[in-house]
Scaffold this active site. Structure first.
Site, PDB file in Angstrom:
ATOM      1  N   CYS A   1     -16.849  45.265 114.351  1.00 17.60           N
ATOM      2  CA  CYS A   1     -15.938  45.171 113.199  1.00 17.60           C
ATOM      3  C   CYS A   1     -15.674  46.519 112.533  1.00 17.60           C
ATOM      4  O   CYS A   1     -14.795  46.628 111.678  1.00 17.60           O
ATOM      5  CB  CYS A   1     -16.476  44.176 112.187  1.00 17.60           C
ATOM      6  SG  CYS A   1     -16.635  42.525 112.876  1.00 17.60           S
TER       7      CYS A   1
ATOM      8  N   HIS B   1     -13.766  46.175 105.356  1.00 19.11           N
ATOM      9  CA  HIS B   1     -13.760  45.127 106.376  1.00 19.11           C
ATOM     10  C   HIS B   1     -13.787  43.771 105.661  1.00 19.11           C
ATOM     11  O   HIS B   1     -14.559  43.563 104.720  1.00 19.11           O
ATOM     12  CB  HIS B   1     -14.980  45.305 107.281  1.00 19.11           C
ATOM     13  CG  HIS B   1     -15.167  44.177 108.240  1.00 19.11           C
ATOM     14  ND1 HIS B   1     -14.126  43.644 108.971  1.00 19.11           N
ATOM     15  CD2 HIS B   1     -16.279  43.461 108.580  1.00 19.11           C
ATOM     16  CE1 HIS B   1     -14.589  42.662 109.720  1.00 19.11           C
ATOM     17  NE2 HIS B   1     -15.879  42.521 109.494  1.00 19.11           N
TER      18      HIS B   1
ATOM     19  N   ASN C   1     -12.437  36.722 108.980  1.00 17.98           N
ATOM     20  CA  ASN C   1     -12.891  38.009 109.529  1.00 17.98           C
ATOM     21  C   ASN C   1     -12.233  38.218 110.899  1.00 17.98           C
ATOM     22  O   ASN C   1     -12.589  37.552 111.866  1.00 17.98           O
ATOM     23  CB  ASN C   1     -14.423  37.951 109.641  1.00 17.98           C
ATOM     24  CG  ASN C   1     -15.028  39.196 110.270  1.00 17.98           C
ATOM     25  OD1 ASN C   1     -14.333  40.024 110.836  1.00 17.98           O
ATOM     26  ND2 ASN C   1     -16.341  39.311 110.177  1.00 17.98           N
TER      27      ASN C   1
HETATM   28  N1  COA Z   1     -21.015  24.513 106.338  1.00 17.68           N
HETATM   29  C1  COA Z   1     -21.961  23.847 105.668  1.00 17.68           C
HETATM   30  N2  COA Z   1     -23.244  24.225 105.648  1.00 17.68           N
HETATM   31  C2  COA Z   1     -23.566  25.333 106.346  1.00 17.68           C
HETATM   32  C3  COA Z   1     -22.625  26.083 107.067  1.00 17.68           C
HETATM   33  C4  COA Z   1     -21.301  25.618 107.049  1.00 17.68           C
HETATM   34  N3  COA Z   1     -20.317  26.251 107.691  1.00 17.68           N
HETATM   35  N4  COA Z   1     -23.240  27.131 107.641  1.00 17.68           N
HETATM   36  C5  COA Z   1     -24.539  27.058 107.288  1.00 17.68           C
HETATM   37  N5  COA Z   1     -24.746  25.961 106.503  1.00 17.68           N
HETATM   38  C6  COA Z   1     -25.966  25.505 105.891  1.00 17.68           C
HETATM   39  C7  COA Z   1     -27.204  26.004 106.583  1.00 17.68           C
HETATM   40  O1  COA Z   1     -27.547  25.163 107.653  1.00 17.68           O
HETATM   41  C8  COA Z   1     -28.205  25.946 105.463  1.00 17.68           C
HETATM   42  O2  COA Z   1     -28.638  24.612 105.323  1.00 17.68           O
HETATM   43  P1  COA Z   1     -30.176  24.282 104.919  1.00 17.68           P
HETATM   44  O3  COA Z   1     -30.385  24.937 103.572  1.00 17.68           O
HETATM   45  O4  COA Z   1     -30.207  22.806 104.921  1.00 17.68           O
HETATM   46  O5  COA Z   1     -30.981  24.939 106.002  1.00 17.68           O
HETATM   47  C9  COA Z   1     -27.391  26.283 104.220  1.00 17.68           C
HETATM   48  O6  COA Z   1     -26.022  26.043 104.568  1.00 17.68           O
HETATM   49  C10 COA Z   1     -27.530  27.714 103.743  1.00 17.68           C
HETATM   50  O7  COA Z   1     -27.385  28.540 104.877  1.00 17.68           O
HETATM   51  P2  COA Z   1     -27.514  30.077 104.753  1.00 17.68           P
HETATM   52  O8  COA Z   1     -27.359  30.690 106.107  1.00 17.68           O
HETATM   53  O9  COA Z   1     -28.737  30.400 103.953  1.00 17.68           O
HETATM   54  O10 COA Z   1     -26.222  30.393 103.864  1.00 17.68           O
HETATM   55  P3  COA Z   1     -25.820  31.749 103.189  1.00 17.68           P
HETATM   56  O11 COA Z   1     -25.741  31.566 101.732  1.00 17.68           O
HETATM   57  O12 COA Z   1     -26.621  32.913 103.708  1.00 17.68           O
HETATM   58  O13 COA Z   1     -24.335  31.917 103.723  1.00 17.68           O
HETATM   59  C11 COA Z   1     -23.123  33.168 105.379  1.00 17.68           C
HETATM   60  C12 COA Z   1     -24.114  32.013 105.107  1.00 17.68           C
HETATM   61  C13 COA Z   1     -22.920  33.236 106.881  1.00 17.68           C
HETATM   62  C14 COA Z   1     -21.789  32.806 104.715  1.00 17.68           C
HETATM   63  C15 COA Z   1     -23.676  34.500 104.784  1.00 17.68           C
HETATM   64  O14 COA Z   1     -25.010  34.670 105.189  1.00 17.68           O
HETATM   65  C16 COA Z   1     -22.862  35.671 105.230  1.00 17.68           C
HETATM   66  O15 COA Z   1     -21.710  35.809 104.895  1.00 17.68           O
HETATM   67  N6  COA Z   1     -23.455  36.610 105.994  1.00 17.68           N
HETATM   68  C17 COA Z   1     -22.706  37.749 106.531  1.00 17.68           C
HETATM   69  C18 COA Z   1     -21.969  37.300 107.763  1.00 17.68           C
HETATM   70  C19 COA Z   1     -20.938  38.280 108.229  1.00 17.68           C
HETATM   71  O16 COA Z   1     -20.294  38.919 107.437  1.00 17.68           O
HETATM   72  N7  COA Z   1     -20.780  38.378 109.552  1.00 17.68           N
HETATM   73  C20 COA Z   1     -19.808  39.225 110.177  1.00 17.68           C
HETATM   74  C21 COA Z   1     -20.214  40.646 110.122  1.00 17.68           C
HETATM   75  S1  COA Z   1     -19.027  41.693 110.829  1.00 17.68           S
END
Ligand code: COA
Length: 325
Positions: free
Chosen positions: A112, A252, A282
């Site tokens: 990215c 980004h 993204n």
């Molecule tokens: N819909 C509903 N629930 C979801 C889900 C979705 N799409 N994706 C994950 N969950 C659930 C998980 O299973 C977890 O459930 P649990 O508490 O029962 O285990 C809960 O939501 C929280 O998950 P978590 O991973 O802790 O969420 P988060 O607050 O960290 O948010 C992201 C997840 C991916 C949005 C966040 O971590 C993020 O943006 N990270 C950066 C990713 C990124 O930018 N990637 C590209 C880089 S170039």
């Protein structure tokens, strides 16, 4: 000294729009969850365009906005992690589609951060005197490498392409400072395997799974906040600039919450961060190019304004460019 100016921009996204409600029909998620955790409401998903098709459309638009012809292009650099072929490169395919017969062409992969890496690479070719005009493209059909059963990743991404034409200039404007970095020790937090080893000596018990993006979301979030904050600070220092000097930041477009925290940590008002992730998600290597093109089209960017392009992504990579428009 030769200066490097951006003289044209262009972008392309597929017509097909996939809303959060559409994704909720495929995996256990909701518009409320996706919007509140990421800021993304919809994304464009290709139903027919290849990576080269999108790159070509963005490139044509950038060349048109630069007011030059394809014969002026001496080099095409395409940042992508989702090429159509192992060979030729997307850049070579686009060169053929454009009939840009006078240019060299190659791809690079910085995930990215690809658009920033490609811009910096292009600027080095111009500053060295080797080329005068370089076409930079960031493009990904990221939908090809998503696991559409994995709700933790498939909700985040979309397809698209962004492009810019960079030109040598005697006028002291354009790219002021740039910085790139990578940390290969963190590659396990965001990756996508390629095709497995295959030859007469290898026998698999089961058919290997289709490659797809794997991610530790919270680790990537932490990396993103830290690296983008540090990278902005570094490029400002290198360019002898302050936060107040900056008119716009084109980061980004991964997650609204990442940009919110970066803005707070950097003491830069959130209004200065151009954002379109709500509409595209993204788009990987394409996101900064698409956002830059949209920002240019708003007409809010005036000659002399300072802007920062800043990216992060798999690798883990990061990088930033300070530009006087
Ligand atoms: N819909 C509903 N629930 C979801 C889900 C979705 N799409 N994706 C994950 N969950 C659930 C998980 O299973 C977890 O459930 P649990 O508490 O029962 O285990 C809960 O939501 C929280 O998950 P978590 O991973 O802790 O969420 P988060 O607050 O960290 O948010 C992201 C997840 C991916 C949005 C966040 O971590 C993020 O943006 N990270 C950066 C990713 C990124 O930018 N990637 C590209 C880089 S170039």
């Amino acid at each position: 000294m030769r200066h490097v100016n951006i003289i044209g921009t262009g972008s392309y996204t597929p017509d097909n729009t996939m809303s959060n409600d559409d994704i909720a029909k495929l995996v256990d998620t909701s518009d409320e969850w996706i919007t509140s955790r990421t800021g993304i409401r919809e994304r464009r998903i290709s139903t027919k365009e290849s990576t080269a098709d999108m790159a070509y459309e963005a490139a044509k638009r950038a060349i048109k906005s630069a007011g030059i012809t394809v014969d002026d292009i001496e080099l095409i650099i395409c940042a992508t992690i989702t090429p159509d072929y192992f060979m030729p490169s997307v850049a070579c395919t686009v060169q053929g589609m454009l009939m840009a017969h006078k240019s060299a062409a190659f791809d690079l992969n910085a995930a990215c951060t690809g658009f920033v890496y490609a811009m910096v690479t292009a600027s080095q070719f111009i500053q060295s005197g080797m080329y005068n005009k370089v076409l930079v493209i960031g493009v990904d059909t990221i939908s090809k490498i998503l696991d559409w059963q994995d709700r933790s990743t498939c909700v985040l991404f979309g397809d698209g392409a962004g492009a810019a034409v960079l030109s040598a200039s005697d006028i002291k404007r354009g790219i002021i400072a740039s910085t790139l970095s990578s940390d290969g020790s963190k590659q396990s937090i965001l990756y996508c395997e390629a095709i497995p080893l295959a030859n007469p000596y290898i026998k698999y018990k089961e058919e290997p799974a289709r490659p797809s993006i794997k991610m530790q979301g919270q680790e990537v979030f932490k990396f993103a906040v830290r690296s983008v904050t540090d990278t902005i600070k570094k490029v400002l220092t290198m360019g002898n600039l302050t936060e107040e000097d900056v008119k716009f930041l084109v980061s980004h477009q991964a997650n609204r919450r990442i940009i919110d925290v970066v803005a707070k940590n950097s003491n830069i008002p959130i209004e200065k961060f151009y954002m379109n992730l709500e509409r595209y998600g993204n788009t990987s290597s394409a996101s900064i190019g698409i956002a830059l093109d949209e920002l240019v089209k708003t007409g809010d960017l005036k000659s002399g304004d300072i802007i920062i392009l800043v990216g992060f992504g798999g690798g883990m990579t990061s990088g930033a460019i300070a530009i006087e428009w």
